[in-house]
Write a protein that holds these residues in place. Structure first.
Motif, PDB file in Angstrom:
ATOM      1  N   GLN A 147       0.710  -1.240  -0.077  1.00  0.00           N
ATOM      2  CA  GLN A 147      -0.143   0.032   0.042  1.00  0.00           C
ATOM      3  C   GLN A 147       1.017   1.158   0.037  1.00  0.00           C
ATOM      4  O   GLN A 147       1.773   1.135   0.736  1.00  0.00           O
TER       5      GLN A 147
ATOM      6  N   SER B  60       1.613   5.399   0.037  1.00  0.00           N
ATOM      7  CA  SER B  60       1.029   6.833   0.753  1.00  0.00           C
ATOM      8  C   SER B  60       2.130   7.705   0.391  1.00  0.00           C
ATOM      9  O   SER B  60       3.532   7.435   0.373  1.00  0.00           O
ATOM     10  N   ARG B  61       1.810   8.698   0.212  1.00  0.00           N
ATOM     11  CA  ARG B  61       2.883  10.113  -0.131  1.00  0.00           C
ATOM     12  C   ARG B  61       2.953  11.036   0.735  1.00  0.00           C
ATOM     13  O   ARG B  61       1.891  11.532   1.306  1.00  0.00           O
TER      14      ARG B  61
END
Length: 301
Positions: A267, A269-270
Motif C-alpha cells: 500500500q 502513501s505519499r
C-alpha cells in the motif's frame, strides 16, 4: 613484460557477486546486466565518495553533529558539497519527521553511510540498526564510539543489502514486538527494477513479522521531466560519474514506480517533502520547484 593479465576486465553481477566472467552478458541467476568488477581499492574509493558528499551537504546546512563526524574522517579534500545541498537537507529532515511523528522505537537504516540520524534520534528510538559496506560501517562505529561513548542504541551490520545473508542478520536483530521503520536516503535513485524487486521482497518479510513501514525520498530519477532543466541534468551526470552508476541517468516515472510497488503487494502513501530549509542553495526558484514536486514514498502491507 606482458601486463595483459593485470589489466583484464572481469564482469560480475551486483546482486550475485559469485558470478564472474571475462565477457559482458547477462547474469544467469537473475538476468541483470553484468558490470565490470572493480578492484578493492577502487571500490573503497567509490564508497567513500558516495558516503562523504551527502555528509558534506548536511554540514553545509548545519545539521546537528555532521561537522563533528567530518572532523574525525579522513577523506580527500577534493570532495566538496554540491550546489544542491537542499536535496540532502530535505530528505534528512523528512526522514526524522516521519520517525518522530509516527513514534517508531525501532529503525533500520539501509546504506547509512556517515549520517548522524542514529545520534540525533537517540531520545526517540530504542534500537537503531545501521547497514552499510564493511569499510563505512567499521569506520563509523569507531568514530561514534569516540565522539558519543554512551550511545547504546546503535547496532552496526555490514554487508551488501542485495544479498540474502545480510537480511538474515537484520531479521535476527529486530524485535518482533515493535513496529519498525525501514528507510534509505539518497539510495533508491541508484537502483534498477531488479534490485528494487529484491529489496521489496526482503522488506516484505520483515514487515510481515513486525508491522511498520518502508520509506524513502523522491528523487530526480523518479521525475524525468525535471531533468530537462540544465542544472539538474548536470547534477545527475556528476553523481553518476562519481558513483559509476548509470541508473541515475535513466528515468523511472511516478506511474511506473507505483505499479512496481503495487505489484509487490504494498500500500502506498505519499508525504510532502520537508521544505522549511536553511540551505542557501534553496533560495532560487528551481530548487523550490523541485522540492514542491517531491513527495516521500511510504510503503506498508
Amino acid at each position: 613484460m606482458d601486463n595483459h593479465n593485470s589489466q583484464e576486465i572481469i564482469y560480475t553481477c551486483p546482486m550475485h557477486p559469485k558470478v564472474m566472467q571475462k565477457n559482458t552478458g547477462m547474469c544467469p541467476e537473475c538476468g541483470m546486466e553484468l558490470v565490470p568488477m572493480k578492484k578493492k581499492d577502487d571500490k573503497n574509493i567509490e564508497i567513500q565518495k558516495t558516503a562523504i558528499i551527502p555528509l558534506l551537504d548536511l554540514a553545509k546546512c548545519n545539521v546537528d553533529n555532521t561537522k563533528k563526524i567530518l572532523s574525525e574522517l579522513k577523506y580527500s579534500k577534493k570532495f566538496c558539497s554540491t550546489e544542491s545541498s537542499y536535496l540532502a537537507e530535505s530528505r534528512y529532515k523528512s526522514s526524522e519527521k516521519i520517525i518522530k511523528n509516527k513514534h517508531f522505537k525501532q529503525v533500520v537504516e539501509l546504506g547509512s553511510g556517515f549520517s548522524p540520524h542514529a545520534i540525533n534520534l537517540k531520545k526517540y528510538v530504542n534500537k537503531y540498526i545501521e547497514v552499510d559496506f564493511l569499510r563505512n560501517s567499521k569506520t563509523k562505529q569507531k568514530i561514534i564510539s569516540h565522539l558519543f561513548p554512551n550511545n547504546q542504541i546503535i547496532i552496526y551490520l555490514h554487508g551488501n543489502i542485495f544479498q540474502k545473508d545480510v537480511w538474515q542478520k537484520i531479521r535476527k536483530k529486530i524485535d518482533k514486538e515493535n513496529k519498525i521503520a525501514i528507510f534509505v536516503e539518497g539510495f533508491m535513485q541508484y537502483t534498477d527494477k531488479i534490485q528494487r524487486k529484491f529489496l521489496l521482497g526482503q522488506i516484505k518479510k520483515v514487515l510481515k513479522k513486525t508491522g511498520g513501514i518502508f520509506f524513502f525520498e523522491d528523487s530526480l530519477t523518479f521525475h524525468p521531466e525535471l531533468k530537462k532543466m540544465e542544472n539538474l541534468k548536470n547534477l545527475s551526470k556528476k553523481m553518476s560519474r562519481l558513483s559509476g552508476n548509470k541508473n541515475l541517468l535513466k528515468g523511472v516515472s511516478q506511474e511506473e514506480l507505483t505499479k512496481e510497488f503495487e505489484t509487490e503487494g504494498f500500500q502506498i502513501s505519499r508525504i510532502n517533502a520537508y521544505n522549511d530549509l536553511v540551505s542557501k542553495d534553496y533560495q532560487n526558484s528551481v530548487a523550490k520547484s523541485v522540492i514542491s514536486n517531491f513527495k516521500h514514498w511510504q510503503l506498508s502491507l
